[in-house]
Design an enzyme around this catalytic site. Sequence first.
Site: not given
Length: 634
Positions: A294, A185, A216
Amino acid sequence: MAIAVAHCCFSVLSSTVKFRYSVSYHRRLATSTSTSQASLDALSPKATNDKKRALKSCSSTSPRKFNVKKDPVSQKKLPGRSKDEKSSLYADGISGRGDMGRPQSTGFKSFGTQRKDREEFQLDLREQQVEPGNLQDATFLNAVVKVYCTHTAPDYSLPWQKQRQFTSTGSAFMIGDGKLLTNAHCVEHDTQVKVKRRGDDTKYVAKVLARGVDCDIALLSVESKEFWRGAEPLRLGHLPGLQDAVTVVGYPLGGDTISVTKGVVSRIEVTSYAHGSSDLLGIQIDAAINPGNSGGPAFNEQGECIGVAFQVYRSEEAENIGYVIPTTVVSHFLSDYERNGKYTGFPCLGVLLQKLENPALRACLHVQSNEGVLVRRVEPTSDANNVLKEGDVIVSFDDVHVGSEGTVPFRSNERIAFRYLISQKFAGDVAELGIVRAGRFMKVQVVLNRRVHLVPYHIDGGQPSYLIIAGLVFTPLSEPLIEEECEDSIGLKLLAKARYSLARFKGEQIVILSQVLANEVNIGYEDMGNQQQVLKFNGIRIKNIHHLAHLVACCKDKYLVFEFEDNYLAVLEREAAMAASSRILKDYGIPSEKSDDLLEPYVDSLGDNQAIEQDYGDSPVSNLEIGFEGLLWA
């Protein structure tokens, strides 16, 4: 009422952002978002199931022009949704999409490509972020880099164009051989990716080699030799144990330097992945994970990487619930890439299951012992459709016994969801199932392949297909389109099909009339947009948008007759329609009457005369493991 919010951790840095509620960005990721504007606008959350959990994305976006509702708790702008769907937000700062029975990663927030509002920004800064003295000079910290990504997402409502670009920041780390790992993402719909090492003031261009949406994870490469000078890649460690110490490193909001947070492993189980709408093994930790984390690594006490930070769970009733992608999933991703030269994805068995905890139910099915799960439905596109039947009971998977609650043994004194065994396989692998059919035990073999979604969560290639005929705009129904248009404008019947129907064959699509570009040639059809699925063209049932384009191109009849649901008809005089098409394209500034993928020759594997009736079931098409409601797509 408490709302759980899943955050993706990457930060968005764009001052000119025109962001739509597109599915790909309404996912829960872990990317930290910051903007140059005075306020940080949160994206609309996407709904999950009745568990009231929220997935929220943290990238910067501007509000849409359509009607929105306000969530009284999160105070974020939400597209119109049903009451039990409004609590789904992404762990990467990208809001999730509503599922009406197609559950998403519940209660996770990915800190990713979307802007957070000021209230939530302040909330995240309260999380403890420290950089212990004994870690300041640790060499493994130098392998963690900051990622700068410029995103240009498709405009699903106007599929011939892109949305305005925006930027975000996240984290990544070196794994050797000129490669970096980060979250998918963090680099979704990327047009430019740059990375910067700790203590350096130079940004280097990176290339996305592979992007695993379901897990992901993304693989990056940097060609610059200067970037790799003196670099020491991280070592991937083993799956940690409960209560093992864990350190999360990355570049979250709150500063420009590297940040370190510490905690312990709280839980290891099959977890909903917000961005990929999948269920894979995940590590729950209590270390603070914030927007920008992230893609950053989590370390054990030996300095080994035990996973990738990617989402968090936000709720008024819970604190410090973060999630890490374990190295077992990372290794699967890397092995898949090495095997095939590209990422092919995690496989699926293709069956909907039910627990067998009730003794009377087991007795009725002639299951002697307290084990097994009942096959309720089988996907028509899966290999299991040729092997399994409704009413079969799966009691073992590769000689591992499946419990009546849908779990299998995992390490010592632990059990885990049956889906975990399937996720250890690769697409194309064969699994041996022990089943009980009408009281008789037998063993069967099933080829595992990727799930075929009738309504996809992500658009392969990034740009949606479209076909314009005399101002009638046709496009396949997808979750990004539902997210962007808001569910209120799509119609309940289409939403029900999106959530409950199964693809009958590979390549099947729900083709809808998304809008009508007003012109005298299509007078009277202006109000048909977004509410109608086109079923037939000149009496031939539509299989997908490529099939429709082929039929229109080959048509020699006087009229073009489009048959929609509920017996709606749109009839155009063929020559007049073709003559008006070029003028309509010019008036609306559209470069082409069809997307590039429809320029390829159409190959029909089924035949135009074969009737395909859509399976409209009463069970949700869900990625959830057996658990909340006793149902599982394996």
